[in-house]
Design an enzyme around this catalytic site. Structure first.
Site, short mmCIF file in Angstrom:
data_model
loop_
_atom_site.label_atom_id
_atom_site.label_comp_id
_atom_site.label_asym_id
_atom_site.label_seq_id
_atom_site.Cartn_x
_atom_site.Cartn_y
_atom_site.Cartn_z
N CYS A 56 0.82 -1.13 0.00
CA CYS A 56 0.06 0.00 -0.15
C CYS A 56 0.92 1.22 0.10
O CYS A 56 0.33 2.50 -0.26
CB CYS A 56 -0.99 -0.08 1.10
SG CYS A 56 -1.95 -1.26 1.11
N HIS A 62 -3.32 7.43 3.08
CA HIS A 62 -3.46 6.08 2.43
C HIS A 62 -4.96 5.52 3.34
O HIS A 62 -5.35 5.96 4.43
CB HIS A 62 -2.46 4.94 3.01
CG HIS A 62 -3.07 3.49 2.56
ND1 HIS A 62 -3.70 3.10 1.53
CD2 HIS A 62 -2.95 2.43 3.45
CE1 HIS A 62 -3.92 1.97 1.48
NE2 HIS A 62 -3.70 1.43 2.52
N ASN A 110 -10.30 -0.06 0.75
CA ASN A 110 -8.65 -0.07 0.52
C ASN A 110 -8.27 -0.58 -0.95
O ASN A 110 -8.27 -1.77 -1.09
CB ASN A 110 -8.20 -0.80 1.62
CG ASN A 110 -6.54 -0.81 1.65
OD1 ASN A 110 -5.98 -0.20 0.78
ND2 ASN A 110 -6.03 -1.31 2.65
O1 UT7 Z 1 -3.59 -1.15 3.78
C1 UT7 Z 1 -2.62 -1.99 4.37
C2 UT7 Z 1 -2.85 -1.76 5.98
N1 UT7 Z 1 -4.11 -2.17 6.23
C3 UT7 Z 1 -4.68 -1.74 7.40
O2 UT7 Z 1 -4.25 -0.65 8.00
C4 UT7 Z 1 -5.76 -2.24 8.31
C5 UT7 Z 1 -5.77 -2.10 9.51
N2 UT7 Z 1 -6.66 -2.82 10.53
C6 UT7 Z 1 -7.93 -2.46 10.31
O3 UT7 Z 1 -8.59 -1.62 9.85
C7 UT7 Z 1 -9.02 -3.15 11.64
O4 UT7 Z 1 -8.42 -3.66 12.39
C8 UT7 Z 1 -10.03 -3.97 10.92
C9 UT7 Z 1 -10.95 -3.29 10.20
C10 UT7 Z 1 -9.28 -4.99 9.78
C11 UT7 Z 1 -10.67 -4.75 12.15
O5 UT7 Z 1 -11.21 -4.01 12.88
P1 UT7 Z 1 -10.70 -4.33 14.54
O6 UT7 Z 1 -11.51 -3.02 15.27
O7 UT7 Z 1 -9.58 -4.22 14.76
O8 UT7 Z 1 -11.72 -5.76 14.65
P2 UT7 Z 1 -11.01 -6.98 15.15
O9 UT7 Z 1 -10.25 -7.55 14.25
O10 UT7 Z 1 -10.58 -6.70 16.61
O11 UT7 Z 1 -12.52 -7.93 15.50
C12 UT7 Z 1 -13.41 -7.31 16.66
C13 UT7 Z 1 -14.53 -8.45 16.66
C14 UT7 Z 1 -14.21 -9.78 16.62
O12 UT7 Z 1 -15.17 -10.50 17.29
P3 UT7 Z 1 -15.04 -10.88 18.76
O13 UT7 Z 1 -13.80 -11.78 18.83
O14 UT7 Z 1 -14.88 -9.72 19.56
O15 UT7 Z 1 -16.40 -11.49 19.18
C15 UT7 Z 1 -14.19 -10.06 15.22
O16 UT7 Z 1 -14.34 -11.58 15.01
O17 UT7 Z 1 -15.30 -8.27 15.42
C16 UT7 Z 1 -15.45 -9.57 14.56
N3 UT7 Z 1 -15.29 -8.97 13.20
C17 UT7 Z 1 -16.38 -8.92 12.42
N4 UT7 Z 1 -17.58 -8.81 12.76
C18 UT7 Z 1 -18.45 -8.45 11.82
C19 UT7 Z 1 -14.28 -9.07 12.37
N5 UT7 Z 1 -14.54 -8.89 11.15
C20 UT7 Z 1 -15.95 -8.73 11.21
C21 UT7 Z 1 -16.81 -8.20 10.27
N6 UT7 Z 1 -17.97 -8.22 10.50
N7 UT7 Z 1 -16.40 -8.20 8.78
#
Ligand code: UT7
Length: 315
Positions: free
Chosen positions: A113, A241, A271
């Protein structure tokens, strides 16, 4: 050393829009979760389009905006991790498609990215050593082709697109002052290559990448400001980004950047990896929000891990 300025920008995105509701039909997610956690409402996915057709569309638009004929280009770099073919590179294919000169370097660059910023810096170095003064830099990715559609943590994030900039290099112009870095890590964000036994799909530890990004963005801003001797107030526009609206908003808050000085199109495109930063630049230019003389501080981060910032000026 001579510096480069942005002479013209262009973009090309697939027609097909995929909404959050469309994705909720294939994985356990919801529009409310995606919108609140990422700021994404929809993204574009290739159907008939190819990586090559997106690159060519974006590059032609940028050349037209810049008023530079293909035969005056002195180097062509495509920042990407998803070219249609590994060989020929996307840039070599563009040479043929656009009729760029044959006696110039054309190559692909992989910095995920952050690729567009790595490519701009590389282009500035190349044009310093070239008798030609214009360069073509494209950021393009079609991540929908390497997305794991069973992983709700990543499949909701990515969109396809390409955007390009024609840059001009002149004596007396300041360098873009690029500050680039990397830290080799093959766990947080990974796309397998020619290793055996792996399908080439993206995997990411989102929360840890998020934390990395939140630290990388201010590091880049501080380093670029220090290197170029500018202040936050000197900057006309900040371009980040588009990985997550929350990362952008945190940076804006930290530096007290008014809403009129930064922009998010992640809601529309998701993204788009290497295309993300030039897509914003191209939209801003078309909206008349940046133009000749505008100073734009841009910051990228992503797989590698890689990060970078640069101070761009429009010619
Ligand atoms: O371009 C390259 C660089 N990339 C980035 O900068 C991406 C950086 N990361 C992010 O933007 C975020 O970490 C994400 C959007 C990918 C994820 O958000 P998060 O707030 O970090 O969520 P998480 O992975 O900690 O998940 C929180 C909860 C989990 O459930 P439990 O364990 O709390 O019950 C996940 O299973 O949300 C759940 N979850 C979802 N729920 C509904 C993860 N993905 C989804 C989804 N829909 N799509």
């Amino acid at each position: 050393m001579k510096g480069i300025k942005i002479k013209g920008t262009g973009r090309c995105v697939p027609e097909k829009t995929v909404t959050n509701a469309d994705l909720a039909a294939i994985v356990d997610t919801s529009d409310a979760w995606i919108t609140s956690r990422t700021g994404i409402h929809r993204r574009r996915h290739c159907r008939g389009e190819t990586h090559t057709s997106l690159c060519a569309g974006a590059a032609r638009a940028a050349l037209k905006k810049a008023g530079v004929p293909p035969e005056e280009i002195g180097a062509c770099i495509v920042a990407t991790v998803t070219a249609d073919t590994l060989v020929p590179s996307a840039a070599c294919t563009l040479q043929r498609e656009l009729g760029l000169p044959q006696d110039i370097p054309c190559f692909d660059l992989n910095a995920a990215c952050t690729g567009f910023l790595f490519a701009l810096h590389t282009m500035e170095c190349l044009l310093n050593a070239s008798p030609r003064k214009f360069g073509l830099v494209v950021g393009a990715d079609t991540l929908s082709r390497i997305t794991n559609w069973e992983d709700r943590g990543t499949c909701i994030l990515f969109g396809d697109g390409a955007a390009a900039a024609v840059v001009e290099c002149r004596e007396g112009w300041s360098s873009i002052g690029a500050e680039l870095g990397c830290h080799g890590d093959d766990r947080l964000l990974r796309v397998p290559g020619v290793e055996t036994g792996h399908r080439s799909l993206i995997s990411m530890e989102g929360t840890r990448v998020f934390k990395f990004a939140v630290e990388a963005v201010p590091w880049c801003i501080d380093r670029v400001l220090a290197r170029t001797g500018r202040t936050v107030e000197d900057v006309d526009f900040f371009v980040f980004h588009q990985a997550n609206a929350r990362i952008i908003d945190l940076a804006a808050r930290k530096y007290r950047i008014p809403q009129s000085k930064y922009y998010k199109n992640i809601g529309e495109y998701g993204n788009t990896s290497a295309a993300s930063i030039p897509l914003v630049l191209s939209e801003l230019a078309d909206l008349g929000r940046v133009g000749p003389g505008s100073l734009v501080l841009t910051v990228g981060f992503g797989g590698g891990l890689t990060w970078g910032g640069a101070m761009l000026e429009f010619a």
